[in-house]
Write a protein that holds these residues in place. Structure first.
Motif, PDB file in Angstrom:
ATOM      1  N   LEU A  57      22.145  55.182  38.325  1.00 41.76           N
ATOM      2  CA  LEU A  57      21.461  54.035  37.723  1.00 41.76           C
ATOM      3  C   LEU A  57      22.143  53.083  36.998  1.00 41.76           C
ATOM      4  O   LEU A  57      21.581  51.919  37.570  1.00 41.76           O
ATOM      5  CB  LEU A  57      20.566  54.673  36.713  1.00 41.76           C
ATOM      6  N   ILE A  58      23.062  53.153  36.561  1.00 41.40           N
ATOM      7  CA  ILE A  58      23.835  52.142  35.700  1.00 41.40           C
ATOM      8  C   ILE A  58      24.668  51.124  36.737  1.00 41.40           C
ATOM      9  O   ILE A  58      24.416  50.331  36.580  1.00 41.40           O
ATOM     10  CB  ILE A  58      24.820  52.615  34.791  1.00 41.40           C
ATOM     11  N   VAL A  59      25.127  51.786  37.726  1.00 41.84           N
ATOM     12  CA  VAL A  59      25.894  51.125  38.752  1.00 41.84           C
ATOM     13  C   VAL A  59      24.871  50.188  39.600  1.00 41.84           C
ATOM     14  O   VAL A  59      25.166  49.044  39.971  1.00 41.84           O
ATOM     15  CB  VAL A  59      26.612  52.062  39.745  1.00 41.84           C
ATOM     16  N   LEU A  60      23.786  50.825  40.018  1.00 42.84           N
ATOM     17  CA  LEU A  60      22.757  49.916  40.556  1.00 42.84           C
ATOM     18  C   LEU A  60      22.400  49.012  39.833  1.00 42.84           C
ATOM     19  O   LEU A  60      22.197  47.736  40.640  1.00 42.84           O
ATOM     20  CB  LEU A  60      21.583  50.738  41.015  1.00 42.84           C
ATOM     21  N   ILE A  61      22.104  49.199  38.707  1.00 37.62           N
ATOM     22  CA  ILE A  61      21.531  48.026  37.971  1.00 37.62           C
ATOM     23  C   ILE A  61      22.558  46.821  37.530  1.00 37.62           C
ATOM     24  O   ILE A  61      22.092  45.649  37.734  1.00 37.62           O
ATOM     25  CB  ILE A  61      21.140  48.414  36.337  1.00 37.62           C
ATOM     26  N   ILE A  62      24.000  47.257  37.649  1.00 38.30           N
ATOM     27  CA  ILE A  62      25.076  46.523  37.500  1.00 38.30           C
ATOM     28  C   ILE A  62      24.987  45.256  38.722  1.00 38.30           C
ATOM     29  O   ILE A  62      24.988  44.287  38.851  1.00 38.30           O
ATOM     30  CB  ILE A  62      26.261  47.094  37.165  1.00 38.30           C
ATOM     31  N   ALA A  75      16.085  55.101  39.845  1.00 43.33           N
ATOM     32  CA  ALA A  75      17.542  54.766  40.519  1.00 43.33           C
ATOM     33  C   ALA A  75      16.896  54.205  42.004  1.00 43.33           C
ATOM     34  O   ALA A  75      17.404  53.542  42.542  1.00 43.33           O
ATOM     35  CB  ALA A  75      18.230  55.876  40.732  1.00 43.33           C
ATOM     36  N   LEU A  76      15.901  54.973  42.463  1.00 42.28           N
ATOM     37  CA  LEU A  76      15.299  54.653  43.656  1.00 42.28           C
ATOM     38  C   LEU A  76      14.575  53.445  43.589  1.00 42.28           C
ATOM     39  O   LEU A  76      14.888  52.361  44.163  1.00 42.28           O
ATOM     40  CB  LEU A  76      13.968  55.607  44.256  1.00 42.28           C
ATOM     41  N   ILE A  77      13.928  53.006  42.413  1.00 38.27           N
ATOM     42  CA  ILE A  77      13.262  51.495  42.472  1.00 38.27           C
ATOM     43  C   ILE A  77      14.343  50.600  42.365  1.00 38.27           C
ATOM     44  O   ILE A  77      14.302  49.482  43.043  1.00 38.27           O
ATOM     45  CB  ILE A  77      12.485  51.614  41.176  1.00 38.27           C
ATOM     46  N   VAL A  78      15.650  50.803  41.564  1.00 40.18           N
ATOM     47  CA  VAL A  78      16.522  49.845  41.655  1.00 40.18           C
ATOM     48  C   VAL A  78      17.284  49.641  43.062  1.00 40.18           C
ATOM     49  O   VAL A  78      17.526  48.601  43.170  1.00 40.18           O
ATOM     50  CB  VAL A  78      17.565  49.968  40.365  1.00 40.18           C
ATOM     51  N   PHE A  79      17.383  50.763  43.704  1.00 41.49           N
ATOM     52  CA  PHE A  79      18.066  50.622  44.872  1.00 41.49           C
ATOM     53  C   PHE A  79      17.306  49.874  45.916  1.00 41.49           C
ATOM     54  O   PHE A  79      17.654  48.911  46.443  1.00 41.49           O
ATOM     55  CB  PHE A  79      18.258  52.191  45.565  1.00 41.49           C
ATOM     56  N   LEU A  80      16.023  49.903  45.844  1.00 43.69           N
ATOM     57  CA  LEU A  80      15.081  49.234  46.642  1.00 43.69           C
ATOM     58  C   LEU A  80      15.112  47.736  46.453  1.00 43.69           C
ATOM     59  O   LEU A  80      15.184  46.594  47.243  1.00 43.69           O
ATOM     60  CB  LEU A  80      13.789  49.762  46.865  1.00 43.69           C
TER      61      LEU A  80
END
Length: 165
Positions: A114-119, A22-27
């Motif tokens: 994590l899913i929301v960040l990926i979307i 999630a942190l990786i996708v957030f960044l």
């Protein structure tokens, strides 16, 4: 209103991996939005219909709304994880089942974050591609895909919570 036990839930390896992803996708969403900003035309898609076609347009600064909203959602989902005793459950929470139920609930929230960040990252990327004329919207399968990505994990975790009552 019954008082649920207040216990601290330690992160397991799986939880740490989900948080790291999630942190990786957030960044990534912020990097993607900021690094691609200067290459965007002045007008970009700001809304898509249920078939993934752009149906509203606005200033390119609107691309920053997506990472801002994703950040607010991620922060909220992270904060909620510190208070699993405040959540609603499908089973009665007792001292005996609290840890298992809280662990499932917090893991569900981590997965959803994590899913929301990926979307949102996908939408930023596709908005950039659409703005440059490389793509034509998000694709016609975007709505069922997003709904599946959100509701399948919710159904899975709620089923697990019911089994482990």
């Amino acid at each position: 209103m019954e008082q649920k036990p207040k216990i601290s839930i330690k992160l397991l390896f799986t939880d740490k991996i989900i948080e790291l992803l999630a942190l990786i996708v957030f960044l990534s969403i912020w990097f993607l939005a900021l690094s691609g900003y200067s290459q965007l035309p002045e007008t970009i898609p700001t809304h898509y219909n249920g078939f993934g076609k752009a149906d509203a347009f606005g200033n390119k600064a609107n691309i920053l709304v997506l990472p801002i909203v994703a950040s607010v959602l991620a922060i909220a989902l992270t904060a909620i994880n510190f208070y699993p005793h405040l959540l609603n459950y499908t089973v009665a929470i007792t001292q005996e089942n609290a840890e298992k139920q809280y662990r499932l609930a917090t893991r569900m929230l981590r997965c959803l974050k994590l899913i929301v960040l990926i979307i949102f990252t996908f939408i930023v990327y596709m908005t950039q591609q659409t703005s440059k004329g490389i793509a034509d919207g998000l694709g016609e399968w975007i709505l069922p895909t997003i709904l599946g990505l959100i509701f399948i994990p919710i159904f899975y975790f709620l089923t697990q919570m019911s089994k482990n009552s």
